[in-house]
Write a protein that holds these residues in place. Structure first.
Motif, PDB file in Angstrom:
ATOM      1  N   LEU A  43      65.460  27.782  41.670  1.00 23.32           N
ATOM      2  CA  LEU A  43      64.009  27.939  41.621  1.00 23.32           C
ATOM      3  C   LEU A  43      63.361  26.572  41.805  1.00 23.32           C
ATOM      4  O   LEU A  43      63.723  25.618  41.113  1.00 23.32           O
ATOM      5  N   LYS A 103      57.614  36.384  42.903  1.00 21.81           N
ATOM      6  CA  LYS A 103      58.996  35.912  42.935  1.00 21.81           C
ATOM      7  C   LYS A 103      60.004  37.067  42.925  1.00 21.81           C
ATOM      8  O   LYS A 103      61.172  36.865  43.199  1.00 21.81           O
ATOM      9  N   LYS A 125      59.166  29.019  43.128  1.00 27.66           N
ATOM     10  CA  LYS A 125      59.092  29.494  41.752  1.00 27.66           C
ATOM     11  C   LYS A 125      57.889  30.384  41.454  1.00 27.66           C
ATOM     12  O   LYS A 125      58.021  31.428  40.838  1.00 27.66           O
TER      13      LYS A 125
END
Length: 139
Positions: A43, A103, A125
């Motif tokens: 991430l 996400k 992220k």
């Protein structure tokens, strides 16, 4: 009259139980996606994503209309709904930078790519919704 009040209270108890169950499902699903994202991909915050994306493939998983409205400069559109068909166009020998609106779609695709042998997978992220870099399109 008392039977009606008992029935009314019972209905509210059932509604409360269903609401709690739905809430627990949503929280559990988000935790699962977070875990999967950390397990199969890295991430990245906006700055880290921006620094590395020039050496990899940037894949926008949103639908075509959202992509056309605005996307990260250099990204190509492979909508989540068409991913199975278009997956072969993603090279395994280059890093893959994925993003969607948030996400969750990126995490699902990262799991699939990992299972297919992709090694360097990076996720934005906070998704495109919070992207602060260069954008191409109407946005």
């Amino acid at each position: 009259m008392q039977n009606l009040m008992i029935l009314n209270v019972s209905i509210w108890v059932v509604i409360d139980i269903v609401a709690v169950a739905v809430l627990l499902y949503i929280i559990g699903n988000q935790l699962y996606l977070w875990y999967q994202g950390k397990k199969f991909a890295t991430l990245l915050e906006n700055k880290e994503f921006r620094q590395g994306m020039h050496v990899g493939q940037i894949i926008d998983l949103r639908d075509k209309d959202n992509f056309d409205a605005g996307h990260i400069m250099g990204a190509r559109n492979i909508p989540y709904t068409q991913f199975k068909i278009m997956k072969e166009s993603i090279r395994k020998d280059m890093p893959v930078y994925l993003y969607d609106q948030g996400k969750s779609l990126s995490t699902r695709i990262a799991v699939k790519l990992h299972k297919d042998g992709y090694k360097e997978i990076y996720l934005l992220k906070n998704g495109f919704e919070h992207w602060d870099g260069k954008i191409k399109g109407r946005k």
